[in-house]
Design a protein around this motif. Structure first.
Motif, short mmCIF file in Angstrom:
data_model
loop_
_atom_site.label_atom_id
_atom_site.label_comp_id
_atom_site.label_asym_id
_atom_site.label_seq_id
_atom_site.Cartn_x
_atom_site.Cartn_y
_atom_site.Cartn_z
N GLU A 223 1.07 -1.33 -0.13
CA GLU A 223 0.04 0.01 -0.11
C GLU A 223 0.99 1.22 0.02
O GLU A 223 1.90 1.12 0.72
CB GLU A 223 -1.02 0.19 1.14
N ARG A 224 0.57 2.20 -0.93
CA ARG A 224 1.10 3.58 -0.79
C ARG A 224 0.15 4.66 -0.66
O ARG A 224 -0.69 5.08 -1.31
CB ARG A 224 1.78 3.85 -2.26
N PRO A 225 0.37 5.19 0.86
CA PRO A 225 -0.57 6.11 1.06
C PRO A 225 -0.25 7.48 0.38
O PRO A 225 0.87 7.81 -0.21
CB PRO A 225 0.02 6.51 2.70
N GLU A 226 -1.21 8.51 0.50
CA GLU A 226 -0.91 9.48 -0.36
C GLU A 226 0.09 10.32 0.03
O GLU A 226 0.28 10.71 1.11
CB GLU A 226 -2.43 10.51 -0.14
N GLY A 227 0.73 10.93 -0.78
CA GLY A 227 2.10 11.80 -0.52
C GLY A 227 3.35 10.87 -0.47
O GLY A 227 4.51 11.38 -0.56
N PHE A 228 3.23 9.43 -0.40
CA PHE A 228 4.45 8.52 -0.37
C PHE A 228 5.18 8.43 -1.59
O PHE A 228 4.59 8.18 -2.76
CB PHE A 228 3.97 7.44 0.06
N ARG A 229 6.51 8.80 -1.68
CA ARG A 229 7.30 8.62 -2.83
C ARG A 229 8.39 7.82 -2.67
O ARG A 229 9.03 7.71 -1.66
CB ARG A 229 7.57 9.99 -3.54
N ILE A 230 8.81 6.94 -3.69
CA ILE A 230 10.23 6.44 -3.90
C ILE A 230 11.27 6.94 -4.78
O ILE A 230 10.75 7.10 -6.08
CB ILE A 230 10.12 4.93 -3.96
N GLY A 231 12.37 7.11 -4.50
CA GLY A 231 13.27 7.83 -5.49
C GLY A 231 14.43 6.83 -5.32
O GLY A 231 14.94 5.97 -4.66
N VAL A 232 15.26 6.94 -6.74
CA VAL A 232 16.47 5.92 -6.65
C VAL A 232 17.69 6.84 -7.12
O VAL A 232 17.42 7.91 -8.13
CB VAL A 232 16.20 4.89 -7.81
N CYS A 233 18.89 6.89 -6.46
CA CYS A 233 20.14 7.69 -7.16
C CYS A 233 20.90 6.58 -7.67
O CYS A 233 21.34 5.58 -7.07
CB CYS A 233 20.81 8.12 -5.89
N PRO A 234 21.18 6.42 -9.11
CA PRO A 234 21.93 5.45 -9.56
C PRO A 234 23.26 6.00 -9.74
O PRO A 234 24.07 5.11 -10.22
CB PRO A 234 21.26 5.46 -11.27
N THR A 235 23.78 7.10 -9.70
CA THR A 235 25.14 7.59 -9.63
C THR A 235 25.37 8.99 -9.24
O THR A 235 24.13 9.78 -9.06
CB THR A 235 25.60 7.52 -11.51
N HIS A 236 26.31 9.38 -8.78
CA HIS A 236 26.73 10.59 -8.28
C HIS A 236 27.59 11.48 -9.36
O HIS A 236 27.73 12.58 -9.33
CB HIS A 236 27.89 10.62 -7.15
N ARG A 237 27.78 10.79 -10.51
CA ARG A 237 28.80 11.40 -11.79
C ARG A 237 27.93 11.05 -12.97
O ARG A 237 26.97 10.37 -13.04
CB ARG A 237 29.99 10.93 -11.72
N ALA A 238 28.39 11.98 -13.98
CA ALA A 238 27.77 11.78 -15.43
C ALA A 238 29.00 11.60 -16.45
O ALA A 238 29.70 12.58 -16.36
CB ALA A 238 26.88 12.50 -15.83
N ALA A 239 28.88 10.50 -17.06
CA ALA A 239 29.97 10.38 -18.52
C ALA A 239 29.05 10.05 -19.76
O ALA A 239 27.87 10.58 -19.52
CB ALA A 239 30.79 9.34 -18.02
N ASP A 240 29.52 9.68 -20.77
CA ASP A 240 29.01 9.55 -21.77
C ASP A 240 28.10 8.50 -21.52
O ASP A 240 28.24 7.30 -21.19
CB ASP A 240 29.79 8.94 -22.98
N VAL A 241 26.73 8.69 -21.68
CA VAL A 241 25.59 7.97 -21.44
C VAL A 241 25.17 6.96 -22.52
O VAL A 241 25.11 7.42 -23.61
CB VAL A 241 24.23 8.68 -21.12
N ASP A 242 24.88 5.83 -22.07
CA ASP A 242 24.35 4.72 -22.91
C ASP A 242 22.78 4.98 -22.87
O ASP A 242 22.15 4.60 -22.07
CB ASP A 242 24.63 3.20 -22.59
N ALA A 243 22.44 5.52 -24.09
CA ALA A 243 21.15 5.74 -24.27
C ALA A 243 20.10 4.75 -24.09
O ALA A 243 18.90 4.84 -23.42
CB ALA A 243 20.58 6.52 -25.76
N GLY A 244 20.39 3.59 -24.51
CA GLY A 244 19.55 2.13 -24.51
C GLY A 244 19.52 1.74 -22.87
O GLY A 244 18.32 1.63 -22.55
N ALA A 245 20.58 1.75 -22.28
CA ALA A 245 20.57 1.53 -20.76
C ALA A 245 19.71 2.39 -19.98
O ALA A 245 18.97 2.16 -19.10
CB ALA A 245 22.00 1.38 -20.40
#
Length: 345
Positions: A211-233
């Motif tokens: 159950e997800r009450p009103e206002g509840f959210r989940i976030g994900v941090c996948p990286t602290h840096r950015a390089a050349d991005v694989d668009a498909g991934a």
């Protein structure tokens, strides 16, 4: 519009531990301070940290990870079956293995962070956890009880999901999962024990709360840096992992940062890391606002939040700036938020 509850002034969760907390932990480890004495010091420090965050009028408030050694400890320090190896990783963190069948006797950190709901006022209590797939990739032991990293990941997904449900029950409204192994797929690295599909499946199982009450959210941090991005991934990860928010670096002005933001689906939020917690100097406001203008061309500004680009002390005692610098950085984030959204926060 992706999110009625924006939590627009965000931060990753970890704050610089006060000297008295670090000293108390050392004394506890040396047998000079009992568990109750350590907890009392932590309680006082957390209460002060909450007051500090509320004065800054942040949208979310955390306990600063003051009770934990590093961002993984919410699980590693509370689930039976993990064993410290005595070695350290390249970041200086203790290495752990899943040496026995994993068992959580009850909530891991939910009871610890429950007090936040009593202290936060209008701000939302937030908790940060390592993702199940991250832990599976970093703690799998071929000599242990699990036949593969996937099997270990499935066990961890059940534990993380139960913890998220416990956090919800105690009033937490924003949970951030950290999986920095995703950067290997996003930027074309190799050598991972899980495929991208396997990692997504494990973390998807972990966020499938009942159950997800009103206002509840989940976030994900996948990286602290950015390089050349694989668009498909990036399209696969951001599109297939069913979370509400992607927490992305956005403090260097690189093409990789833009490409990551571009890959976030229209129905998901993006929390952009606009200031660095690694350097004391404040970023130029005009430069940040120029970058926010670019972001608003790629994504509805109503579905964006701002945050530092990483935690201030993901490992206790390992901050790269001072507590005064930390305050200035958080004020900077709030300033940018109010320049973007006024008081509609």
């Amino acid at each position: 519009m992706a999110d009625t509850f924006k939590y627009r002034i965000d931060h990753h969760g970890s704050l610089i531990r006060p000297a008295e907390v670090l000293t108390a932990r050392d004394r506890h480890a040396a047998g000079e301070l009992d568990a109750a004495g350590l907890r009392a010091v932590e309680d006082d420090a957390i209460a002060e940290a909450v007051r500090f965050q509320r004065k800054l009028r942040l949208s979310v408030v955390t306990d600063g990870d003051f009770r934990r050694a590093d961002f993984r400890s919410a699980v590693l320090g509370a689930v039976h079956g993990f064993r410290r190896t005595g070695e350290t990783d390249k970041y200086g963190r203790a290495a752990w293995l899943a040496a026995e069948e994993l068992k959580a006797d009850g909530p891991l950190v939910a009871d610890d962070v429950a007090r936040l709901a009593e202290l936060t006022g209008a701000a939302a209590p937030k908790a940060t956890l390592p993702s199940a797939a991250y832990l599976a990739a970093t703690t799998f032991d071929p000599a242990g009880p699990y036949r593969s990293p996937v099997e270990l990941g499935e066990a961890l997904a059940a534990i993380v999901r139960a913890e998220i449900e416990a956090l919800i029950a105690r009033g937490v409204r924003l949970v951030q999962l950290n999986n920095f192994r995703y950067q290997a797929y996003l930027f074309g690295g190799g050598g991972q024990p899980l495929t991208l599909d396997e990692a997504i499946a494990i973390d998807a199982a972990a966020v499938a709360v009942a159950e997800r009450p009103e206002g509840f959210r989940i976030g994900v941090c996948p990286t602290h840096r950015a390089a050349d991005v694989d668009a498909g991934a990036a399209a696969k990860l951001f599109g297939e992992l069913p979370v509400d928010r992607w927490v992305l670096p956005y403090d260097q002005g690189t093409k990789g940062e833009i490409d990551l933001l571009r890959a976030v689906p229209a129905d998901r939020d993006a929390a952009l890391g606009i200031v660095s917690p690694r350097v004391a100097a404040l970023e130029d406001i005009d430069v940040i606002m120029d970058r926010m203008d670019v972001a608003a061309e790629l994504k509805d500004i109503e579905d964006i939040a701002v945050t530092p680009s990483a935690g201030f002390a993901d490992t206790a005692g390992n901050a790269e700036i001072s507590a005064d610098d930390q305050r200035r950085k958080l004020i900077h984030v709030e300033t940018i938020a109010r320049m973007c959204w006024g008081n509609e926060l």
